[in-house]
Design an enzyme around this catalytic site. Structure first.
Site, PDB file in Angstrom:
ATOM      1  N   THR A   1      15.847  -6.666  -4.583  1.00  0.00           N
ATOM      2  CA  THR A   1      14.728  -5.993  -3.915  1.00  0.00           C
ATOM      3  C   THR A   1      13.938  -7.075  -3.185  1.00  0.00           C
ATOM      4  OG1 THR A   1      13.225  -6.282  -5.763  1.00  0.00           O
ATOM      5  CG2 THR A   1      14.566  -4.294  -5.770  1.00  0.00           C
TER       6      THR A   1
ATOM      7  N   GLU B   1      16.928   0.416  -6.250  1.00  0.00           N
ATOM      8  CA  GLU B   1      17.223   0.760  -7.643  1.00  0.00           C
ATOM      9  C   GLU B   1      17.990   2.069  -7.777  1.00  0.00           C
ATOM     10  OE1 GLU B   1      14.434  -0.401  -6.434  1.00  0.00           O
ATOM     11  OE2 GLU B   1      13.406  -1.735  -7.830  1.00  0.00           O
TER      12      GLU B   1
ATOM     13  N   LYS C   1      -8.210   4.439  -3.646  1.00  0.00           N
ATOM     14  CA  LYS C   1      -8.953   5.109  -4.717  1.00  0.00           C
ATOM     15  C   LYS C   1     -10.424   5.175  -4.331  1.00  0.00           C
ATOM     16  CE  LYS C   1      -5.571   3.764  -8.140  1.00  0.00           C
ATOM     17  NZ  LYS C   1      -4.824   2.634  -7.585  1.00  0.00           N
TER      18      LYS C   1
ATOM     19  N   TRP D   1      -7.843  10.145  -5.079  1.00  0.00           N
ATOM     20  CA  TRP D   1      -6.853   9.404  -4.307  1.00  0.00           C
ATOM     21  C   TRP D   1      -6.743   9.897  -2.875  1.00  0.00           C
ATOM     22  CZ3 TRP D   1      -2.014   8.785  -8.019  1.00  0.00           C
ATOM     23  CH2 TRP D   1      -2.380   7.957  -9.084  1.00  0.00           C
TER      24      TRP D   1
END
Ligand code: ADP
Length: 539
Positions: A184, A329, A436, A441
């Site tokens: 990654t 992944e 936030k 959110w």
């Protein structure tokens, strides 16, 4: 039933037996992008030569073989020659920093690295930096085109291949053995390796060919713009062999003009890439008033595709860009957005609203969203939470890391999203990127989509910056289109009615360029660092 292992070599064996004369077209990075024509039969033969050549270099089973290479027939031969012969193909992203590449090569313990000549100076630097496990550096070219290098005398791929016999029987072994390795990008900390098994790769290949996924067939001409060093080009080198599609490999030519030329000359019917690539091609089309002679479909992923981009292709060029979501992944495919039968009676705009989501899971992937305590949240399209996945092509543990990343048998993706009752996922953010504000959110992706829909905006990113009252508030960072005039007030007014009022960015900064990561994504990490002391007018 027969207990036959699912091996990567079975894919190339199949392509050779049943699709030998189907073409593999490449732009050669060692010949200024000149076109080279091969086919599945030839790729299969040469991949067996690669297998023998690796034995001649002294590489045993499970040896690590690195590549720093573009999408070409040679890289495809390595995909099969390396993995098929029970070695592990480690594709390296050349856009990473040299120190990171060095770290990755050492961590993987690559014994040989194959590289395109365009990366000769990069390789010189790597050798000087110290890659003690690498015994041979092989340039993907012929002896007469070997680059002059300071720190290493590379071998020539073409000589290595032609000196090896094509007489080779693919070995049989446990399908759970490793076939390939990707790291990654490691935006935070060291990169992490994902070691794909033969089994996961073959299952993923079956999954990706399905009609509601990539829907590939032997009638397709597939141009993977997504690099073979970025999560195995989303599995296309494997799925194309499974169904016998023609492949068009763009080499180093990922710019609008080079891609357009290939789409037209090879009559491409399917492609895949990140949003930035489609943006580059679109600008070329618009500037030169061009169109396509064969309609094509595409999947777009890697980051959220702005609705304006999908709309421009749909309305202007008859090109269907389907949204897909996944990650290293996950091999990488998780979801693709296609409609259900019940949606067919909806209006075009209602259908488009669904198509903007990241899509439904491919069979082989299960997903759920959870709250901060790991408790599952409802799939009602409203609740947003941390997205978790599981399935036979999802990572269980990172390469050479002991820590178990799973939670209750699920892999936490680091993404935040909603799942609606029909199973459609909508990513609202990376969990690190959500803003936030006063305990609630705000989705940076939603705000970016509104911003790039403004005709004067070329690229936009939204980050949360510190606010004394609300904790964080959104700051919009914008690159204007060349020659366009646009002020902050006009852009802020453009948000009105398109989002909840309290989501409106507190300020806009105009910049020449937005920083990107090695996989072409906006680097929010860098942006946050750049603006960490930014004083909002509302503060
Ligand atoms: P990395 O960039 O971390 O090396 P990947 O290239 O595998 O890894 O990127 C995976 C991440 O990219 C996902 O977790 C998600 O945040 C983002 N991503 C991928 N596809 C999409 C999409 N269609 N919409 C929004 N975000 C996406």
């Amino acid at each position: 039933m027969m207990d036959q292992p699912l091996l990567i070599s079975e894919l190339i064996r199949h392509a050779e037996r049943y699709h030998a004369d189907t073409e593999i077209v490449s732009r050669l990075p060692d010949a200024g992008g000149a076109i080279h024509r091969s086919n599945w039969g030839e790729v299969a033969r040469r991949s067996r030569q690669v297998a023998n050549a690796l034995s001649a270099l002294g590489l045993g089973p499970q040896a690590m073989v690195g590549t720093l290479a573009w999408n070409t027939h040679r890289h495809l031969e390595l995909y099969y020659g390396v993995s098929g012969s029970q070695r592990v193909l480690h594709t390296i992203n050349p856009r990473l920093f040299p120190e990171q590449i060095c770290w990755i090569i050492n961590h993987a313990e690559d014994a040989v690295v194959f590289f395109d000549v365009t990366f000769a100076s990069l390789v010189d630097g790597l050798v000087a930096g110290g890659c003690p496990t690498v015994k041979h550096w092989v340039a993907l070219t012929s002896a007469d085109k070997l680059p002059a290098m300071k720190h290493v005398q590379p071998l020539a791929y073409e000589e290595l291949v032609s000196a090896a016999s094509a007489d080779y029987s693919w070995p049989s072994f446990d399908e759970r053995e490793a076939g390939s390795l990707c790291y990654t990008s490691g935006t935070t900390g060291n990169p992490k390796g994902v070691l794909y098994s033969h089994r996961s790769t073959v299952l993923h290949a079956y999954g990706t060919c399905m009609p509601d996924v990539m829907g590939l067939s032997a009638r397709d001409v597939v141009l993977p713009v997504v690099p073979m060093f970025h999560v195995n080009a989303w599995g296309i080198p494997y799925s194309a062999a499974a169904i016998g599609a023609k492949l068009v490999m763009p080499g180093a030519g990922l710019d609008g003009p080079s891609l357009y030329e290939l789409f037209e000359s090879e009559k491409v019917s399917f492609s895949a890439g990140v949003p930035t690539v489609w943006l580059g091609l679109l600008q070329h089309l618009q500037k030169n008033n061009l169109h396509f002679s064969r309609p094509w479909n595409s999947i777009v992923g890697g980051s959220a595709c702005p609705p304006a981009l999908m709309r421009a292709y749909r309305d202007g060029y008859g090109v269907k860009i389907r949204h897909a979501w996944g990650m290293s992944e996950m091999s990488p495919l998780g979801t693709v957005c296609t409609l259900k039968e019940k949606h067919l009676k909806l209006s075009a705009e209602e259908q488009f609203a669904i198509e903007l989501k990241q899509g439904r899971p491919v069979f082989g992937v299960d997903m759920r969203i959870v709250d901060q305590n790991g408790q599952p949240l409802p799939h009602d399209g409203k609740a947003f939470g941390d997205l978790q996945v599981r399935g036979p092509w999802v990572v269980q543990r990172y390469f050479k890391l002991d820590k178990d990343p799973l939670q209750d048998g699920w892999f936490p993706t680091g993404d935040v999203g909603t799942i609606d009752p029909d199973g459609y996922l909508q990513i609202t953010d990376r969990s690190k990127d959500v803003i936030k504000s006063g305990g609630e959110w705000i989705s940076s992706i939603d705000l970016e989509n509104v911003a790039v829909a403004h005709p004067a905006v070329q690229e936009a990113a939204v980050i949360g910056v510190h606010h004394p009252k609300w904790d964080e508030r959104p700051l919009l960072v914008v690159v204007r289109k060349p020659g366009a005039e646009l002020g902050a007030a006009e852009l802020i007014a453009h948000f009105e009615g398109k989002i909840a009022k309290w989501w409106t960015p507190d300020d806009v900064v105009f910049v020449e360029e937005i920083p990107h990561t090695a996989t072409g994504k906006i680097s929010k990490l860098q942006l946050r660092q750049q603006y960490k002391d930014y004083q909002l007018p509302t503060a």
